[in-house]
Design a protein around this motif. Sequence first.
Motif, PDB file in Angstrom:
ATOM      1  N   GLU A 169      -0.005  -3.950  -3.918  1.00  0.00           N
ATOM      2  CA  GLU A 169      -0.906  -2.864  -4.280  1.00  0.00           C
ATOM      3  C   GLU A 169      -1.912  -2.640  -3.160  1.00  0.00           C
ATOM      4  N   ILE A 170      -2.023  -1.389  -2.717  1.00  0.00           N
ATOM      5  CA  ILE A 170      -3.045  -0.977  -1.764  1.00  0.00           C
ATOM      6  C   ILE A 170      -3.935   0.039  -2.478  1.00  0.00           C
ATOM      7  N   VAL A 171      -5.242  -0.204  -2.507  1.00  0.00           N
ATOM      8  CA  VAL A 171      -6.167   0.624  -3.278  1.00  0.00           C
ATOM      9  C   VAL A 171      -7.009   1.491  -2.342  1.00  0.00           C
ATOM     10  N   ASN A 172      -6.972   2.788  -2.587  1.00  0.00           N
ATOM     11  CA  ASN A 172      -7.852   3.737  -1.917  1.00  0.00           C
ATOM     12  C   ASN A 172      -8.987   4.050  -2.884  1.00  0.00           C
ATOM     13  N   VAL A 173     -10.179   3.523  -2.628  1.00  0.00           N
ATOM     14  CA  VAL A 173     -11.298   3.712  -3.555  1.00  0.00           C
ATOM     15  C   VAL A 173     -11.958   5.077  -3.400  1.00  0.00           C
ATOM     16  N   GLY A 174     -11.510   5.879  -2.412  1.00  0.00           N
ATOM     17  CA  GLY A 174     -12.036   7.225  -2.256  1.00  0.00           C
ATOM     18  C   GLY A 174     -11.457   8.176  -3.291  1.00  0.00           C
ATOM     19  N   ASN A 175     -11.898   9.437  -3.242  1.00  0.00           N
ATOM     20  CA  ASN A 175     -11.369  10.437  -4.169  1.00  0.00           C
ATOM     21  C   ASN A 175     -10.530  11.504  -3.467  1.00  0.00           C
ATOM     22  N   LEU A 176     -10.164  11.252  -2.208  1.00  0.00           N
ATOM     23  CA  LEU A 176      -9.236  12.083  -1.460  1.00  0.00           C
ATOM     24  C   LEU A 176      -8.115  11.207  -0.911  1.00  0.00           C
ATOM     25  N   PRO A 177      -6.936  11.775  -0.625  1.00  0.00           N
ATOM     26  CA  PRO A 177      -5.891  10.968  -0.001  1.00  0.00           C
ATOM     27  C   PRO A 177      -6.338  10.428   1.360  1.00  0.00           C
ATOM     28  N   ALA A 178      -5.979   9.196   1.641  1.00  0.00           N
ATOM     29  CA  ALA A 178      -6.269   8.581   2.935  1.00  0.00           C
ATOM     30  C   ALA A 178      -5.071   8.816   3.848  1.00  0.00           C
ATOM     31  N   VAL A 179      -5.277   9.595   4.905  1.00  0.00           N
ATOM     32  CA  VAL A 179      -4.183   9.914   5.823  1.00  0.00           C
ATOM     33  C   VAL A 179      -4.356   9.230   7.176  1.00  0.00           C
ATOM     34  N   ALA A 180      -5.581   8.838   7.506  1.00  0.00           N
ATOM     35  CA  ALA A 180      -5.846   8.173   8.783  1.00  0.00           C
ATOM     36  C   ALA A 180      -5.999   6.681   8.538  1.00  0.00           C
ATOM     37  N   MET A 181      -5.074   5.905   9.071  1.00  0.00           N
ATOM     38  CA  MET A 181      -5.111   4.458   8.858  1.00  0.00           C
ATOM     39  C   MET A 181      -4.331   3.758   9.955  1.00  0.00           C
ATOM     40  N   VAL A 182      -4.531   2.449  10.046  1.00  0.00           N
ATOM     41  CA  VAL A 182      -3.726   1.604  10.922  1.00  0.00           C
ATOM     42  C   VAL A 182      -2.943   0.652  10.033  1.00  0.00           C
ATOM     43  N   ILE A 183      -1.615   0.690  10.159  1.00  0.00           N
ATOM     44  CA  ILE A 183      -0.728  -0.176   9.391  1.00  0.00           C
ATOM     45  C   ILE A 183      -0.137  -1.195  10.354  1.00  0.00           C
ATOM     46  N   THR A 184      -0.354  -2.483  10.069  1.00  0.00           N
ATOM     47  CA  THR A 184       0.083  -3.538  10.977  1.00  0.00           C
ATOM     48  C   THR A 184       1.077  -4.453  10.282  1.00  0.00           C
ATOM     49  N   LEU A 185       2.262  -4.585  10.857  1.00  0.00           N
ATOM     50  CA  LEU A 185       3.235  -5.588  10.416  1.00  0.00           C
ATOM     51  C   LEU A 185       3.211  -6.712  11.428  1.00  0.00           C
ATOM     52  N   SER A 186       3.039  -7.941  10.946  1.00  0.00           N
ATOM     53  CA  SER A 186       2.944  -9.108  11.814  1.00  0.00           C
ATOM     54  C   SER A 186       4.021 -10.113  11.432  1.00  0.00           C
ATOM     55  N   ALA A 187       4.768 -10.581  12.429  1.00  0.00           N
ATOM     56  CA  ALA A 187       5.795 -11.601  12.189  1.00  0.00           C
ATOM     57  C   ALA A 187       5.179 -12.982  12.355  1.00  0.00           C
ATOM     58  N   SER A 188       5.460 -13.853  11.386  1.00  0.00           N
ATOM     59  CA  SER A 188       4.901 -15.208  11.416  1.00  0.00           C
ATOM     60  C   SER A 188       5.919 -16.179  10.827  1.00  0.00           C
ATOM     61  N   GLY A 189       6.314 -17.185  11.607  1.00  0.00           N
ATOM     62  CA  GLY A 189       7.277 -18.163  11.132  1.00  0.00           C
ATOM     63  C   GLY A 189       8.704 -17.671  11.126  1.00  0.00           C
ATOM     64  N   GLY A 190       8.961 -16.573  11.807  1.00  0.00           N
ATOM     65  CA  GLY A 190      10.299 -15.987  11.857  1.00  0.00           C
ATOM     66  C   GLY A 190      10.212 -14.567  12.371  1.00  0.00           C
ATOM     67  N   THR A 191      11.158 -13.737  11.987  1.00  0.00           N
ATOM     68  CA  THR A 191      11.216 -12.364  12.478  1.00  0.00           C
ATOM     69  C   THR A 191      11.136 -11.369  11.332  1.00  0.00           C
ATOM     70  N   ILE A 192      10.929 -10.108  11.695  1.00  0.00           N
ATOM     71  CA  ILE A 192      11.038  -8.972  10.773  1.00  0.00           C
ATOM     72  C   ILE A 192      11.986  -7.982  11.439  1.00  0.00           C
ATOM     73  N   VAL A 193      13.070  -7.642  10.743  1.00  0.00           N
ATOM     74  CA  VAL A 193      14.118  -6.813  11.340  1.00  0.00           C
ATOM     75  C   VAL A 193      14.207  -5.465  10.622  1.00  0.00           C
ATOM     76  N   THR A 194      13.980  -4.391  11.368  1.00  0.00           N
ATOM     77  CA  THR A 194      14.141  -3.008  10.907  1.00  0.00           C
ATOM     78  C   THR A 194      13.612  -2.802   9.483  1.00  0.00           C
ATOM     79  N   PRO A 195      12.307  -2.956   9.288  1.00  0.00           N
ATOM     80  CA  PRO A 195      11.742  -2.766   7.950  1.00  0.00           C
ATOM     81  C   PRO A 195      11.548  -1.290   7.613  1.00  0.00           C
ATOM     82  N   THR A 196      11.670  -0.984   6.332  1.00  0.00           N
ATOM     83  CA  THR A 196      11.316   0.329   5.803  1.00  0.00           C
ATOM     84  C   THR A 196      10.122   0.166   4.870  1.00  0.00           C
TER      85      THR A 196
END
Length: 201
Positions: free
Chosen positions: A91-118
């Motif tokens: 769950e990701i919560v946007n506490v605002g009252n408008l859609p959040a369109v500007a953001m930074v999304i970070t996927l981090s690999a730890s203890g292995g790999t991440i392959v072609t995620p959707t």
Amino acid sequence: IGPGRLWIMDENGITYWTRARLVQPRNTMDVYDKHHGLYSVGLEFACPHGAWFAPYTDAAARYGYALYGYAYYGGTLGQGFVLDSTSNSGEIVNVGNLPAVAMVITLSASGGTIVTPTVTNLETGQNFTLTGTLSDGDDWELDTAAPSLDKAGSSDWDNLTVGSNQQGLLYLLPGSNTIQVTSGSTMNGTIAFDFFPPYRI
């Protein structure tokens, strides 16, 4: 004058900001021969985004800030969750009252790999796929405002695809958003979202 941040305070003492540029003064006066004091001067600003933003990103909540009357706490990553199978949701919560369109999304690999995620927002149906293998200790960092995609510090934009008939990248509706991350192999790492909650006030 160049662009910067314009701040306001509402009747409850809560501050918000937006990106703005000073266009011109609306009225002027000659104060050369007047006593020192406060004088009212009108200013005209151009505000291209049409939204006001919280003074802290959602990541501040992980340190115990109370945002606008919400006792708001994320998981151990603030706004994010662990990736440890072929399909994980959180769950990701946007506490605002408008859609959040500007953001930074970070996927981090730890203890292995991440392959072609959707990554899919189940509330909107929007999704994007990152093609390739993220090695242990590396990050994919998607800036939806720039827009840009970096992998281990270098541009990886050509390996980003979005859903069919989809305009733009992923955004967050006000309130709770269920985010799903899937891969053809077991993922090892985390995903995190960092953004300023947007408001219409």
